[in-house]
Design a protein around this motif. Structure first.
Motif, PDB file in Angstrom:
ATOM      1  N   LYS A 122      37.385  44.300  48.229  1.00 37.13           N
ATOM      2  CA  LYS A 122      36.038  44.360  47.652  1.00 37.13           C
ATOM      3  C   LYS A 122      35.455  45.739  47.917  1.00 37.13           C
ATOM      4  O   LYS A 122      35.913  46.454  48.829  1.00 37.13           O
ATOM      5  N   ARG A 173      40.023  44.560  43.007  1.00 37.17           N
ATOM      6  CA  ARG A 173      38.675  44.749  43.553  1.00 37.17           C
ATOM      7  C   ARG A 173      37.570  44.412  42.553  1.00 37.17           C
ATOM      8  O   ARG A 173      36.395  44.490  42.898  1.00 37.17           O
ATOM      9  N   ASP A 174      37.956  44.021  41.335  1.00 37.03           N
ATOM     10  CA  ASP A 174      36.940  43.822  40.316  1.00 37.03           C
ATOM     11  C   ASP A 174      37.453  42.810  39.292  1.00 37.03           C
ATOM     12  O   ASP A 174      38.659  42.746  39.018  1.00 37.03           O
ATOM     13  N   LYS A 175      36.525  42.049  38.705  1.00 38.77           N
ATOM     14  CA  LYS A 175      36.896  41.089  37.672  1.00 38.77           C
ATOM     15  C   LYS A 175      37.544  41.767  36.469  1.00 38.77           C
ATOM     16  O   LYS A 175      38.345  41.146  35.745  1.00 38.77           O
ATOM     17  N   THR A 190      37.132  39.361  46.424  1.00 34.88           N
ATOM     18  CA  THR A 190      36.437  39.340  45.138  1.00 34.88           C
ATOM     19  C   THR A 190      36.728  37.984  44.522  1.00 34.88           C
ATOM     20  O   THR A 190      37.739  37.770  43.849  1.00 34.88           O
TER      21      THR A 190
END
Length: 461
Positions: A15, A54-56, A83
């Motif tokens: 994250k 780390r991200d959608k 995440t």
């Protein structure tokens, strides 16, 4: 033919908060453990800049990559926090068995700050997995050097590999037909295909025998000479031994040609009468390579495949629950013929002799005591549209000598085992393997909808 383990999708989760450097360090520590246990895995190093989700926005690329590489199980370690939306969406879209874990957090730094809050990140991810209906396995929060991590990872690999036999499907080759008077091995092929993608590949016995005879015509002279030097061979001429070796080679060729995961065989009487010998030594040699069961037992073949996969490739054998120990109330005889040669006790020599239950002129039955060690037993079966697996663990123990392939096994409470087997949808055929992998089999069941567990080691609540 069956692999020893599934291909693991290694999907580290991070994250934007907490230490990026520590997340990379944890990822590498996890990689070291996977390398140490010989895990077959694919990572994200060429997909994401640092190989960490780390991200959608990463979801689509990750899912496409793991699908393209043939991943069969998903490991989503949380390397600094988590995440939750990305992790859960990747798990849902891949539809694979999922393992959730994160490294235990160290003490805060001298200034009171923390490198990561892994446990804090694991909790919301587990919640979102539940929201999306994604079943998962979990290793309690621990350090990579702790034995719990290695053990949990191996358990999950076995669980995922076994579960995939009933989720992704498997192919069971059946040589011949069901033996008429074995009603206990009747199964619903259509239901097995619809529910578990278990495909029964019918292999004609006449074609099989003709192919065996053609192979046997080559003589197998060198191998027969070695066999006679290594085994005790009673009342078998070279023609009969060539037929047995040809059964092995033809069965393995069919397994390769049809991409079979396991095989079952009618076993008597057409095949032995045609080659002039019992062919169970062929079964022993085949069993070192893939599950091979006698007496047309399709669910038995599936059981043996589940045991082999949960044990990450160790040989498995469909044995009979034959008799209680004459003195030990918690011990039982595991017995049959055609056990994999890898299961032979090191002090034993293979003997090929007569069938002691069915008198006749034919020789070729395998006789040897099996090895000592921890044992796991499993039976997959069903009745009236309901399917279950019976699972139990024991240890080999001393017992009187008998014929064919056998081991005496002691369990915690045999009376409970016996009642479970008698009252459940099972029969005397049960797969065994020499390791304790009951936990992996129970874990596998959570990934298979509507599969009931009969725990033979503890009474049902």
């Amino acid at each position: 033919m069956s692999k020893s383990q599934p291909k693991l999708a290694f999907c580290p989760i991070g994250k934007f908060v907490f230490s990026h450097e520590d997340a990379l360090h944890q990822k590498e520590e996890i990689r070291k453990v996977m390398a140490a246990i010989g895990a077959d895995y694919v990572d994200l190093e060429n997909v994401l800049p640092d190989g960490i989700v780390r991200d959608k926005a990463h979801v689509r690329a990750v899912v496409e990559h793991f699908r393209a590489t043939g991943a069969e199980a998903l490991f989503i370690p949380h390397c600094n926090f988590g995440t939750e939306d990305a992790a859960a969406l990747i798990a849902r879209d891949l539809g694979l068995p999922v393992l959730l874990w994160g490294p235990r957090d160290e003490a805060p730094l001298a200034d009171g700050s923390r490198l990561r809050d892994t446990l804090c990140g694991l909790l919301p991810t587990s919640k979102v997995l539940g929201k999306l209906g994604v079943p998962f396995s979990y290793i309690p929060n621990c350090r990579t050097a702790d034995p719990e991590f290695k053990e949990g990872l191996l358990r999950f690999l076995g669980a995922a590999h076994a579960a995939n036999a009933l989720r992704m499907g498997c192919r069971i080759g059946l040589i011949g037909q069901r033996i008429d008077f074995f009603w206990s091995t009747i199964c619903n092929e259509s239901e097995l295909l619809e529910r578990f993608r278990i495909e029964v590949v019918q292999l004609d016995m006449v074609d099989f025998i003709n192919a065996v005879k053609a192979r046997a015509a080559g003589g197998y002279h060198d191998e027969i000479r070695q066999l006679r030097g290594n085994c005790v061979v009673e009342e078998m001429d070279d023609t009969a031994l060539a037929g047995v070796l040809a059964v092995r080679d033809e069965a393995l060729a069919l397994a390769e040609r049809h991409q079979l995961d396991a095989m079952a065989c009618q076993s008597f009487m057409s095949l032995p009468e045609s080659i002039g010998a019992w062919a169970v030594f062929a079964d022993s040699m085949i069993g070192d390579k893939l599950p091979f069961v006698l007496e047309s037992d399709i669910c038995g073949a599936v059981s043996t495949l589940l045991a082999q996969r949960a044990a990450l490739g160790r040989p498995a054998f469909l044995t009979d629950i034959a008799a209680r120990h004459p003195q030990d109330d918690n011990a039982v005889l595991l017995w049959h013929c055609g056990a994999p040669l890898a299961m032979k006790h090191p002090d034993e020599k293979v003997r090929l002799g007569k069938h002691w239950i069915l008198p006749g002129p034919l020789s070729g039955m395998t006789h040897f005591r099996m090895q000592d060690g921890p044992i796991t037993c499993v039976r997959f079966d069903g009745e009236h549209g309901s399917y279950a697996i019976g699972i139990g663990e024991g240890e080999s123990c001393d017992g009187p000598s008998t014929l064919n392939n056998y081991a005496w096994m002691r369990v915690h409470d045999w009376t409970h085992w016996e009642r479970t087997l008698i009252e459940g949808p099972f029969l005397h055929h049960i797969a065994m393997t020499y390791t304790h992998c009951g936990a992996a089999l129970k874990e596998a069941a959570r990934f298979i909808p509507d599969l009931k567990i009969y725990d033979m080691d503890s009474k049902q609540k």
